[in-house]
Design a protein around this motif. Sequence first.
Motif, mmCIF file in Angstrom:
data_model
loop_
_atom_site.group_PDB
_atom_site.id
_atom_site.type_symbol
_atom_site.label_atom_id
_atom_site.label_comp_id
_atom_site.label_asym_id
_atom_site.label_seq_id
_atom_site.Cartn_x
_atom_site.Cartn_y
_atom_site.Cartn_z
ATOM 1 N N TYR A 1 45.095 37.702 38.706
ATOM 2 C CA TYR A 1 44.571 36.434 37.997
ATOM 3 C C TYR A 1 43.985 36.773 36.725
ATOM 4 O O TYR A 1 43.758 38.006 36.358
ATOM 5 C CB TYR A 1 43.250 36.219 38.852
ATOM 6 N N SER A 2 43.905 35.913 36.085
ATOM 7 C CA SER A 2 43.459 36.254 34.395
ATOM 8 C C SER A 2 42.017 36.751 34.398
ATOM 9 O O SER A 2 41.795 37.174 33.307
ATOM 10 C CB SER A 2 43.642 34.947 33.613
ATOM 11 N N ASN A 3 41.365 36.492 35.303
ATOM 12 C CA ASN A 3 40.050 37.223 35.134
ATOM 13 C C ASN A 3 39.919 38.426 36.235
ATOM 14 O O ASN A 3 39.019 38.865 36.298
ATOM 15 C CB ASN A 3 38.831 36.299 35.490
ATOM 16 N N TYR A 4 40.982 38.718 37.003
ATOM 17 C CA TYR A 4 40.910 40.006 37.764
ATOM 18 C C TYR A 4 42.177 40.401 38.271
ATOM 19 O O TYR A 4 43.124 39.689 38.851
ATOM 20 C CB TYR A 4 40.069 39.257 39.214
ATOM 21 N N ALA A 5 42.304 41.611 37.838
ATOM 22 C CA ALA A 5 43.759 42.297 38.127
ATOM 23 C C ALA A 5 43.967 42.879 39.262
ATOM 24 O O ALA A 5 43.024 43.528 39.761
ATOM 25 C CB ALA A 5 43.779 43.328 36.956
ATOM 26 N N MET A 6 45.163 42.828 40.015
ATOM 27 C CA MET A 6 45.215 43.552 41.136
ATOM 28 C C MET A 6 45.724 45.102 40.934
ATOM 29 O O MET A 6 46.287 45.264 39.760
ATOM 30 C CB MET A 6 46.437 42.927 41.781
ATOM 31 N N PRO A 7 45.139 46.044 41.487
ATOM 32 C CA PRO A 7 45.316 47.445 41.311
ATOM 33 C C PRO A 7 46.743 47.723 41.318
ATOM 34 O O PRO A 7 47.355 47.315 42.198
ATOM 35 C CB PRO A 7 44.498 48.268 42.163
ATOM 36 N N ARG A 8 47.379 48.406 40.445
ATOM 37 C CA ARG A 8 48.612 48.877 40.483
ATOM 38 C C ARG A 8 48.875 50.007 41.440
ATOM 39 O O ARG A 8 48.000 50.802 41.718
ATOM 40 C CB ARG A 8 48.965 49.309 38.919
ATOM 41 N N ARG B 1 37.677 36.799 45.287
ATOM 42 C CA ARG B 1 37.030 37.500 44.470
ATOM 43 C C ARG B 1 37.184 36.757 43.016
ATOM 44 O O ARG B 1 36.316 36.696 42.111
ATOM 45 C CB ARG B 1 37.694 38.949 44.280
ATOM 46 N N SER B 2 38.201 36.209 42.648
ATOM 47 C CA SER B 2 38.824 35.727 41.193
ATOM 48 C C SER B 2 37.879 34.470 41.303
ATOM 49 O O SER B 2 37.129 34.218 39.921
ATOM 50 C CB SER B 2 40.387 35.419 41.267
ATOM 51 N N VAL B 3 37.827 33.832 42.459
ATOM 52 C CA VAL B 3 37.011 32.273 42.265
ATOM 53 C C VAL B 3 35.662 32.842 41.956
ATOM 54 O O VAL B 3 34.942 32.048 41.179
ATOM 55 C CB VAL B 3 37.431 31.409 43.352
ATOM 56 N N ARG B 4 35.245 33.602 42.717
ATOM 57 C CA ARG B 4 33.651 33.808 42.624
ATOM 58 C C ARG B 4 33.276 34.518 41.136
ATOM 59 O O ARG B 4 32.367 34.199 40.547
ATOM 60 C CB ARG B 4 33.128 34.788 43.583
ATOM 61 N N ILE B 5 34.252 35.330 40.755
ATOM 62 C CA ILE B 5 34.029 35.822 39.190
ATOM 63 C C ILE B 5 33.908 34.694 38.319
ATOM 64 O O ILE B 5 32.858 34.665 37.546
ATOM 65 C CB ILE B 5 35.018 36.842 38.997
#
Length: 319
Positions: free
Chosen positions: A151-158, A207-211
């Motif tokens: 997500y543009s406000n939350y990256a998934m760990p690589r 998580r992304s929506v809550r952020i």
Amino acid sequence: MEVTLHRLKLLRELRRRGTVRAVADVLHYSTSTVSQQLSLLEREAGADLFARHGRRIVLTEAGELLADHADAILDAVDNAGTAIESLRDGSAATLHAGVWASVAMGLLPTGLSLLAERSPGIVVHSVELMPEAGSDAVRDGSLDVAFVIDYSNYAMPRTPMLTRRLVAVEQIQVAARTGALGPEPVDLASIASDPWILSDARSHFGRSVRIACRDAGFEPEVRHVVGEQSTAMTLAAAGLGVTLVSDLAARAAPPGVELTPLAVPLARNLSITYRVRDEQRWPVRRFVEAMVDAARDAGLQTPQPVTPQAQTREPQPET
């Protein structure tokens, strides 16, 4: 010493994850089955491979040594399979792919149709799982490919040893009962007082929506916790709250739902992940190409991926 590949795989996962329960969860076994198989491996090896430290099992010196060899052995077996597959020259192959609901509904049918036209010898087995689980399943060999998101406000760990190919960039929209908001872009703050329908806070989407809500100055009142965006839209159509949905999920919006763009855009990269060493496997390449073309046919492809915040380091560059 005669040991099975299956038990070596369990040993490798135990070193990676640290607990029998974690190994059982990722490989879909019971903890008792994993414990039993590890005990058999220890008997086959003829040495003490494990020691207990509280609730954790740690590898002894012999366990670490065998785990090092397990990595090399399992990699060699995978490489042998890939080499044999390449000899078939595109005639036949089987892929195991991880998807989730909106991908399965909105992208997979077209993509697999394209793949069947171009490479009829490739048989794809898909399994629905949470986006967060895809990378681990590819890394441990349970899957060949999996769809993942940032997500543009939350990256998934690589995940080390994996790379990604961008398939599409999806925009996130508000879904509410028809007539509740209208077609003009809305600020999240303007719907702060509405009841919300969201996935669990432990999910990547949740998580992304809550952020995004916190960045807009409020904590959403989550009235209904649901896993699938299609379910969330059905509840929204009944007037039970508002939710956010992706472009793919929005294609299956039920009657009674109106989709409204966000004034401050929220987007996500939809990618396919696979092991770096599989980059030249012809079935993987053709699967990815078919899914990229399916996304383009659906109008989802955009020229540039979004750059997620809190980006984590990736050992291999994304394509």
